[in-house]
Design a protein around this motif. Structure first.
Motif, PDB file in Angstrom:
ATOM      1  N   SER A  17       0.820  -1.207   0.000  1.00  0.00           N
ATOM      2  CA  SER A  17       0.000   0.000   0.000  1.00  0.00           C
ATOM      3  C   SER A  17       0.856   1.260   0.000  1.00  0.00           C
ATOM      4  O   SER A  17       0.564   2.222  -0.714  1.00  0.00           O
ATOM      5  N   ALA A  18       1.926   1.261   0.785  1.00  0.00           N
ATOM      6  CA  ALA A  18       2.742   2.468   0.930  1.00  0.00           C
ATOM      7  C   ALA A  18       3.712   2.662  -0.222  1.00  0.00           C
ATOM      8  O   ALA A  18       3.885   3.778  -0.719  1.00  0.00           O
ATOM      9  N   TRP A  19       4.357   1.588  -0.644  1.00  0.00           N
ATOM     10  CA  TRP A  19       5.433   1.701  -1.617  1.00  0.00           C
ATOM     11  C   TRP A  19       5.084   1.155  -2.996  1.00  0.00           C
ATOM     12  O   TRP A  19       5.844   1.358  -3.948  1.00  0.00           O
ATOM     13  N   GLY A  20       3.976   0.429  -3.083  1.00  0.00           N
ATOM     14  CA  GLY A  20       3.562  -0.094  -4.373  1.00  0.00           C
ATOM     15  C   GLY A  20       4.419  -1.221  -4.884  1.00  0.00           C
ATOM     16  O   GLY A  20       4.485  -1.460  -6.091  1.00  0.00           O
ATOM     17  N   VAL A  21       5.071  -1.949  -3.986  1.00  0.00           N
ATOM     18  CA  VAL A  21       5.931  -3.058  -4.408  1.00  0.00           C
ATOM     19  C   VAL A  21       5.531  -4.324  -3.666  1.00  0.00           C
ATOM     20  O   VAL A  21       5.001  -4.280  -2.551  1.00  0.00           O
ATOM     21  N   ASP A  22       5.784  -5.458  -4.298  1.00  0.00           N
ATOM     22  CA  ASP A  22       5.522  -6.751  -3.691  1.00  0.00           C
ATOM     23  C   ASP A  22       6.802  -7.269  -3.050  1.00  0.00           C
ATOM     24  O   ASP A  22       7.878  -7.267  -3.670  1.00  0.00           O
ATOM     25  N   VAL A  23       6.693  -7.694  -1.814  1.00  0.00           N
ATOM     26  CA  VAL A  23       7.842  -8.230  -1.096  1.00  0.00           C
ATOM     27  C   VAL A  23       7.444  -9.538  -0.419  1.00  0.00           C
ATOM     28  O   VAL A  23       6.261  -9.838  -0.250  1.00  0.00           O
ATOM     29  N   ASN A  24       8.450 -10.303  -0.059  1.00  0.00           N
ATOM     30  CA  ASN A  24       8.242 -11.483   0.774  1.00  0.00           C
ATOM     31  C   ASN A  24       8.625 -11.111   2.201  1.00  0.00           C
ATOM     32  O   ASN A  24       9.658 -10.474   2.429  1.00  0.00           O
ATOM     33  N   VAL A  25       7.794 -11.486   3.162  1.00  0.00           N
ATOM     34  CA  VAL A  25       8.044 -11.192   4.564  1.00  0.00           C
ATOM     35  C   VAL A  25       8.028 -12.501   5.337  1.00  0.00           C
ATOM     36  O   VAL A  25       7.150 -13.350   5.117  1.00  0.00           O
ATOM     37  N   SER A  26       8.987 -12.693   6.215  1.00  0.00           N
ATOM     38  CA  SER A  26       9.036 -13.923   7.006  1.00  0.00           C
ATOM     39  C   SER A  26       7.824 -14.015   7.924  1.00  0.00           C
ATOM     40  O   SER A  26       7.182 -13.010   8.253  1.00  0.00           O
ATOM     41  N   ASP A  27       7.516 -15.232   8.347  1.00  0.00           N
ATOM     42  CA  ASP A  27       6.336 -15.455   9.178  1.00  0.00           C
ATOM     43  C   ASP A  27       6.391 -14.660  10.485  1.00  0.00           C
ATOM     44  O   ASP A  27       5.352 -14.211  10.991  1.00  0.00           O
ATOM     45  N   ASP A  28       7.584 -14.482  11.022  1.00  0.00           N
ATOM     46  CA  ASP A  28       7.699 -13.728  12.273  1.00  0.00           C
ATOM     47  C   ASP A  28       7.883 -12.230  12.024  1.00  0.00           C
ATOM     48  O   ASP A  28       8.093 -11.456  12.959  1.00  0.00           O
ATOM     49  N   GLU A  29       7.817 -11.816  10.748  1.00  0.00           N
ATOM     50  CA  GLU A  29       7.879 -10.410  10.334  1.00  0.00           C
ATOM     51  C   GLU A  29       9.169  -9.721  10.824  1.00  0.00           C
ATOM     52  O   GLU A  29       9.160  -8.560  11.208  1.00  0.00           O
ATOM     53  N   THR A  30      10.283 -10.449  10.751  1.00  0.00           N
ATOM     54  CA  THR A  30      11.568  -9.876  11.131  1.00  0.00           C
ATOM     55  C   THR A  30      12.488  -9.623   9.953  1.00  0.00           C
ATOM     56  O   THR A  30      13.472  -8.904  10.084  1.00  0.00           O
ATOM     57  N   THR A  31      12.156 -10.237   8.809  1.00  0.00           N
ATOM     58  CA  THR A  31      12.959 -10.024   7.600  1.00  0.00           C
ATOM     59  C   THR A  31      12.038  -9.896   6.393  1.00  0.00           C
ATOM     60  O   THR A  31      10.907 -10.376   6.400  1.00  0.00           O
ATOM     61  N   MET A  32      12.572  -9.251   5.349  1.00  0.00           N
ATOM     62  CA  MET A  32      11.831  -9.120   4.106  1.00  0.00           C
ATOM     63  C   MET A  32      12.795  -9.295   2.951  1.00  0.00           C
ATOM     64  O   MET A  32      14.009  -9.163   3.094  1.00  0.00           O
TER      65      MET A  32
END
Length: 251
Positions: A233-248
């Motif tokens: 939503s903010a940057w308009g890019v698709d990323v992968n995020v780890s399940d614990d949301e500590t890395t992308m």
């Protein structure tokens, strides 16, 4: 980096942004520079406390610009700062070809973890602030560091603009490693000269004479909670995020 004007209204995006710009006249001492901050409102207000978000831009471990959300669309911090003020010593003249310390980093000045992105834009401008696209931004050499968690998004970058993502969640109160370490202007600008004979007189015109180099650093911070959707939503890019949301990572 381009200088961004302050906006009267803000789009609803789950991010906050600050920008800082530096101007330096080749061959002269460093003059005053400005930094401008722009923040976006929160689209995920139901999922986080806005008072928790904040971001700061650091240059050689010193805060250049920073602002943190307080409440009711009020922010605390500085909206104007300076860059390159300590680049030169007393009475020192800027020298093309010399490497100057220029460590740019980001600090999470809020109270929640965030992911951050930095956009560096380089250009040459005349004394009126007009960009000259015929002059090479490649000669403005900011040495990027990408072995410490920073990643250059090559698909999003151009000769003028470099987009970097810090691939680790930035904990509250903590800084990132530096995304750059040195800055120099390629000395070839001094050899780009045109010889113009005028009778018995020969005039030499330097292509870059009278121009300043412009570095613009735009910093975005996005919450780690529901990070994949927030970043889209903010940057308009698709990323992968780890399940614990500590890395992308970039897709």
């Amino acid at each position: 980096m381009r200088m961004k004007k302050k906006k009267k209204s803000f789009p609803k995006k789950p991010a906050l942004v600050l920008t800082a710009a530096a101007l330096l006249l080749v061959g002269s001492t460093v003059g005053s520079t400005r930094a401008a901050l722009t923040y976006y409102s929160e689209n995920y207000s139901a999922q986080m406390n806005m008072q928790s978000i904040g971001v700061s831009l650091l240059e050689n471990d010193k805060v250049v610009s920073s602002r943190d959300y307080v409440s009711n669309n009020e922010w605390k911090g500085t909206s104007d700062g300076t860059l390159l003020t300590n680049l030169l010593g007393k009475d020192e003249t800027f020298t093309p070809g010399k490497k100057y310390n220029e460590a740019i980093s980001v600090k999470n000045s809020g109270t929640i973890d965030t992911f951050v992105r930095v956009i560096i834009t380089k250009s040459w401008q005349d004394e009126k602030g007009n960009k000259n696209t015929n002059l090479s931004p490649d000669l403005i050499e900011l040495n990027f560091l990408t072995d410490n968690g920073w990643q250059v998004a090559n698909a999003q970058s151009t000769r003028e603009r470099t987009v970097l993502y810090y691939t680790k969640a930035l904990k509250a109160g903590k800084p990132t490693p530096a995304l750059s370490d040195t800055l120099r202007i390629n000395p070839s600008i001094a050899s780009d000269v045109t010889k113009v004979p005028k009778g018995k007189t020969i005039t030499y015109t330097y292509k870059y004479n009278g121009y300043t180099f412009h570095i613009d650093a735009e910093v975005d911070a996005v919450q780690t909670h529901n990070a994949k959707d927030a970043i889209k939503s903010a940057w308009g890019v698709d990323v992968n995020v780890s399940d614990d949301e500590t890395t992308m990572s970039l897709q």
